[in-house]
Design a protein around this motif. Structure first.
Motif, PDB file in Angstrom:
ATOM      1  N   UNK A 318       0.882  -1.163   0.000  1.00 10.76           N
ATOM      2  CA  UNK A 318       0.000   0.000   0.000  1.00 10.76           C
ATOM      3  C   UNK A 318       0.922   1.216   0.000  1.00 10.76           C
ATOM      4  N   UNK A 319       0.780   2.101  -0.955  1.00  8.31           N
ATOM      5  CA  UNK A 319       1.588   3.320  -0.956  1.00  8.31           C
ATOM      6  C   UNK A 319       0.690   4.536  -0.739  1.00  8.31           C
ATOM      7  N   UNK A 320       1.300   5.650  -0.347  1.00  9.87           N
ATOM      8  CA  UNK A 320       0.536   6.870  -0.097  1.00  9.87           C
ATOM      9  C   UNK A 320      -0.285   6.793   1.182  1.00  9.87           C
ATOM     10  N   UNK A 321       0.027   5.816   2.048  1.00 12.37           N
ATOM     11  CA  UNK A 321      -0.721   5.672   3.305  1.00 12.37           C
ATOM     12  C   UNK A 321       0.248   5.522   4.479  1.00 12.37           C
ATOM     13  N   UNK A 323       0.496   3.981   8.599  1.00 14.42           N
ATOM     14  CA  UNK A 323      -0.170   3.151   9.609  1.00 14.42           C
ATOM     15  C   UNK A 323      -0.454   4.085  10.781  1.00 14.42           C
ATOM     16  N   UNK A 324      -1.691   4.577  10.857  1.00 15.56           N
ATOM     17  CA  UNK A 324      -1.993   5.600  11.865  1.00 15.56           C
ATOM     18  C   UNK A 324      -2.252   4.989  13.234  1.00 15.56           C
ATOM     19  N   UNK A 325      -2.706   3.746  13.264  1.00 12.33           N
ATOM     20  CA  UNK A 325      -2.922   3.083  14.554  1.00 12.33           C
ATOM     21  C   UNK A 325      -2.613   1.592  14.413  1.00 12.33           C
ATOM     22  N   UNK A 326      -1.848   1.081  15.339  1.00 15.43           N
ATOM     23  CA  UNK A 326      -1.519  -0.349  15.319  1.00 15.43           C
ATOM     24  C   UNK A 326      -1.866  -0.936  16.683  1.00 15.43           C
ATOM     25  N   UNK A 327      -2.617  -2.036  16.670  1.00 14.95           N
ATOM     26  CA  UNK A 327      -2.950  -2.712  17.930  1.00 14.95           C
ATOM     27  C   UNK A 327      -2.246  -4.064  17.941  1.00 14.95           C
ATOM     28  N   UNK A 328      -1.297  -4.246  18.885  1.00 13.38           N
ATOM     29  CA  UNK A 328      -0.541  -5.507  18.913  1.00 13.38           C
ATOM     30  C   UNK A 328      -1.451  -6.722  19.089  1.00 13.38           C
ATOM     31  N   UNK A 329      -0.969  -7.895  18.680  1.00  4.81           N
ATOM     32  CA  UNK A 329      -1.735  -9.121  18.811  1.00  4.81           C
ATOM     33  C   UNK A 329      -1.051 -10.098  19.745  1.00  4.81           C
ATOM     34  N   UNK A 330      -1.371 -11.365  19.589  1.00  5.03           N
ATOM     35  CA  UNK A 330      -0.712 -12.427  20.347  1.00  5.03           C
ATOM     36  C   UNK A 330      -0.294 -13.469  19.310  1.00  5.03           C
ATOM     37  N   UNK A 331       1.004 -13.827  19.263  1.00  7.82           N
ATOM     38  CA  UNK A 331       1.456 -14.743  18.218  1.00  7.82           C
ATOM     39  C   UNK A 331       0.616 -16.021  18.167  1.00  7.82           C
ATOM     40  N   UNK A 340      -5.012   2.048   8.248  1.00 12.53           N
ATOM     41  CA  UNK A 340      -4.263   2.781   7.228  1.00 12.53           C
ATOM     42  C   UNK A 340      -4.965   4.098   6.925  1.00 12.53           C
ATOM     43  N   UNK A 341      -4.194   5.175   6.972  1.00 10.31           N
ATOM     44  CA  UNK A 341      -4.745   6.498   6.704  1.00 10.31           C
ATOM     45  C   UNK A 341      -4.045   7.085   5.486  1.00 10.31           C
ATOM     46  N   UNK A 342      -4.851   7.692   4.592  1.00  9.28           N
ATOM     47  CA  UNK A 342      -4.268   8.328   3.414  1.00  9.28           C
ATOM     48  C   UNK A 342      -3.309   9.432   3.873  1.00  9.28           C
ATOM     49  N   UNK A 343      -2.095   9.410   3.320  1.00  8.54           N
ATOM     50  CA  UNK A 343      -1.079  10.362   3.794  1.00  8.54           C
ATOM     51  C   UNK A 343      -1.471  11.808   3.501  1.00  8.54           C
ATOM     52  N   UNK A 347      -7.612  10.642   5.581  1.00  9.23           N
ATOM     53  CA  UNK A 347      -8.820   9.821   5.745  1.00  9.23           C
ATOM     54  C   UNK A 347      -8.418   8.372   6.017  1.00  9.23           C
ATOM     55  N   UNK A 348      -9.193   7.700   6.886  1.00  4.71           N
ATOM     56  CA  UNK A 348      -8.978   6.275   7.116  1.00  4.71           C
ATOM     57  C   UNK A 348      -9.374   5.535   5.834  1.00  4.71           C
ATOM     58  N   UNK A 349      -8.467   4.724   5.272  1.00  3.18           N
ATOM     59  CA  UNK A 349      -8.780   4.086   3.991  1.00  3.18           C
ATOM     60  C   UNK A 349      -8.892   2.565   4.069  1.00  3.18           C
ATOM     61  N   UNK A 350      -8.294   1.954   5.073  1.00  6.15           N
ATOM     62  CA  UNK A 350      -8.312   0.491   5.093  1.00  6.15           C
ATOM     63  C   UNK A 350      -7.890  -0.017   6.477  1.00  6.15           C
ATOM     64  N   UNK A 351      -8.215  -1.270   6.730  1.00  3.83           N
ATOM     65  CA  UNK A 351      -7.735  -1.914   7.958  1.00  3.83           C
ATOM     66  C   UNK A 351      -7.139  -3.265   7.565  1.00  3.83           C
ATOM     67  N   UNK A 352      -5.979  -3.576   8.131  1.00  2.00           N
ATOM     68  CA  UNK A 352      -5.332  -4.859   7.825  1.00  2.00           C
ATOM     69  C   UNK A 352      -5.221  -5.681   9.097  1.00  2.00           C
TER      70      UNK A 352
END
Ligand code: FAD
Ligand code: NAD
Length: 599
Positions: A318-321, A323-331, A340-343, A347-352
């Protein structure tokens, strides 16, 4: 899988912030004035390792004692004032180490103050362990590439690897080279003082460890070099847990192999780790703020790099974005969630949802706690120490602070190991009264992917701008690895090299290479820039056949310079005397055409 095609390149102002924390702990016991074991070290052994400043150790040690006697005298005599040392260096990464070796060579009495580990980032958390991972994982990639091997008539069975074994290789190499560095300093009589240092004035440094009254003290020095390096820069909104969300510091330990890894940032670290992880079976997604991947590289080279290093591998982006917020997980239990926020639009554009995230968004200077205020100086807004071309620290009014220098990542001029070391040598030259300015445009850079990418000087985009502004004609010579016999013998014809030069003078402005051993090939060009050699002369140099170095030979011979070769008059004069000089003798075969050439 998806791809966002990039708009024209846009420069980012994603400045790294002031580091808020340094390496985790300061654990080494007090060792002030450590001069033991000076002669026990096998210097020849050390010089074979890849730490830039080690070259020259052997010649340094020869008259060590004589120089130290001289140095001690100089320390007392120069200003009428007595100092503990001629030079104290704060930080012992490759920058501090390189400066220390050169200072000893110049006869100075030297101490380094190291707060964490000799070798700093490069040796312990950077260049050295990452190259060990790249070497091992690269071998796995190569041996699993059945089509490539079959094309040379080679068959292999199943290829397996031991993750922990690869991790151990990286750890052990770092530890070996750290030991080599320490012993090289001890052998040369450099005192290694332990503790976090802070300035107590232009010529005084205090050092110590929190909670340890038995460690530390204060030393005086005629000159001081700050070489405190950098730490990973982590953008806001990204909590590092070291397991599912981590920086290169953790990734180098290779504690596990996530099935799906998002890498934030497609610079050096992002690219090198994508090479390692994909070779070992991980799928990668790049998240890049700029509209195109690898924004720091020459555009044409980045496009080819994208074809060779991204396409055909389990990588999307993903380019031009950001990572505005990252929530850690558990392996293995809970995924990491990335917003993902548009740079540009914010605007919020996607969640991975991925298994792990590597944050590779640059490095922040490690300069807080240095007490620059004692010098009337301050860091810039990103935390870098302001310096002039001679590496002298500047105060808040822009005036030189006498006797204080800053080198390496801490000044932010060029965040590479060999640049830190070269700046250290340059600073010592200035300290010794021999004015010296390092030409940063002659400092090569390399990304150790498979294949490697390297460059020196400016990009084509920058060279075109310079040509417009300064009114000269830009020459561009290109060649492909497909025209190189050695590369073809290895079935490694993918790659190109590009030379940017002034047609009027033959001055080299930049060289960019992607292909087999590009990192080694760049030095002929960088050394030519450093020594001011012109193309009309270099093109007479001879390269062994068949070697990859002929890629550079093709580039040079493909250049068309208006100015005559300096060597042609020398050749004529020599021929008159009946002696054929090397340049004249090689002029005939020079008619070889480059595989690809542009005006
Ligand atoms: C994963 C990775 C891979 C890399 N690969 C390459 C590569 O292949 N090639 C390349 O050229 N570059 C590479 N780099 C960059 C390279 O590591 C740095 O440019 C280089 O280490 C900078 O050297 P330095 O001496 O300025 O600082 P550092 O190596 O960071 O050393 C500074 C030292 O100072 C110490 N220190 C800090 N503050 C104090 C204080 N107050 N008192 C005492 N000591 C202090 C620190 O603990 C540290 O040991 C890589 C970086 C990373 C992260
Ligand atoms: N082979 C080498 O010489 C080597 C290898 C590794 C690291 N290094 C050094 O270490 C330093 C750090 O490397 P790096 O790769 O972290 O930095 P970098 O500056 O090379 O690349 C950072 C990338 O992250 C992007 N970025 C920044 N903020 C972002 C955000 N919030 N969201 C998405 N993308 C973002 C930038 O556009 C850039 O492409 C570099 O200065 C490099 O010189 C060198």
């Amino acid at each position: 899988m998806f791809a966002i095609v990039g708009a024209p390149q846009q420069r980012l102002a994603l400045g790294a912030k002031q580091a808020t924390s340094g390496p985790a702990s300061f654990v080494r016991p007090a060792q002030a004035a450590t001069n033991a074991k000076r002669n026990a070290y096998n210097i020849a052994d050390a010089t074979q390792h890849c730490v830039p400043a080690l070259a020259g150790v052997r010649r340094s040690i020869v008259s060590r004692q004589t120089r130290q006697v001289r140095a001690a005298a100089a320390t007392q005599a120069s200003s009428g004032e007595k100092f503990d040392y001629d030079l104290v260096i704060i930080g012992c990464g490759v920058g501090g180490h390189g400066a220390a070796l050169h200072a000893v060579e110049c006869g100075l009495k030297v101490a380094v103050i190291e707060g964490h580990d000799v070798g700093g980032t490069c040796v312990n958390r950077g260049c050295v362990p990452s190259k060990a991972l790249l070497a091992a994982s690269g071998r796995v990639r190569e041996m699993r590439d059945k089509a490539h091997l079959a094309a040379m008539g080679v068959q292999v069975g199943a290829v397996d690897f031991d993750r922990q074994g690869i991790a151990n290789h990286a750890r052990d190499l770092a530890s070996t080279i750290q030991g080599n560095l320490r012993r090289s300093l001890e052998a040369l009589g450099v005192d290694i003082l332990v503790g976090a240092a802070k300035l107590a004035g232009n010529q005084r440094v205090r050092y110590g460890l929190p909670g340890r009254v038995d460690v530390g003290g204060e030393v005086s020095a005629r000159d001081i070099i700050i070489a405190t390096g950098s730490v990973p820069f982590v953008p806001p909104g990204i909590p590092i847990d070291g397991k599912t969300v981590f920086t290169s510091d953790h990734a180098l330990k290779l504690e596990w192999l996530p099935s799906w890894l998002a890498i934030i940032g497609s610079g050096y670290i992002g690219l090198e780790f994508s090479d390692v992880y994909t070779a070992l079976g991980t799928e990668v997604t790049f998240i890049e703020a700029v509209d195109n991947l690898m924004p720091g590289f020459d555009r044409e080279i980045a496009r080819l790099a994208q074809r060779l290093l991204i396409q055909g591998r389990p990588i999307d982006y993903h380019t031009g974005v950001i990572a505005s917020k990252v929530t850690p997980g558990v392996p293995g239990v809970k995924p990491v969630v990335i917003e993902l926020t548009d740079f540009k639009t914010k605007q919020l554009v996607d969640t991975l949802e991925v298994d792990a995230v590597l944050v590779a968004t640059g490095r922040a200077p490690y300069t807080n706690g240095l007490n620059l205020a004692a010098l009337g100086a301050a860091t810039d807004r990103r935390g870098f120490v302001p310096v002039n071309d001679k590496m002298q620290v500047l105060d808040t009014k822009g005036a030189v602070v006498p006797h204080v220098y800053c080198i390496g990542d801490a000044n932010g001029k060029y965040m590479l190991a060999h640049a830190a070391s070269a700046q250290g040598i340059s600073a010592v030259e200035n300290i010794c009264g021999r004015p010296h300015v390092l030409n940063h445009l002659s400092v090569p850079a390399a990304c150790f992917t498979h294949p490697e990418v390297s460059f020196v000087g400016v990009t084509q985009e920058k060279a075109e701008e310079m040509a417009r502004e300064q009114g000269f004609k830009l020459g561009i010579s290109k060649t492909s690895f497909k025209g190189n016999s050695k590369a073809l013998a290895e079935k490694e014809g993918d790659g190109m090299a590009k030379l940017l030069y002034r047609k009027d003078s033959g001055e080299i402005l930049g060289v960019h290479i992607i292909g087999l051993h590009a990192a080694d090939l760049i030095h002929e060009a960088s050394n030519a820039i450093a020594t001011g050699q012109r193309l009309q002369d270099i093109k007479f140099n001879v390269h062994a056949h068949p070697t990859l170095s002929e890629v550079l030979d093709e580039l040079f011979k493909g250049a068309h310079v208006d100015a005559p070769a300096a060597s042609s008059s020398a050749s004529a004069a020599a021929a008159d005397k009946g002696r054929a000089p090397a340049a004249a003798a090689t002029a005939a075969p020079a008619a070889k055409k480059p595989a690809v050439a542009a005006a």
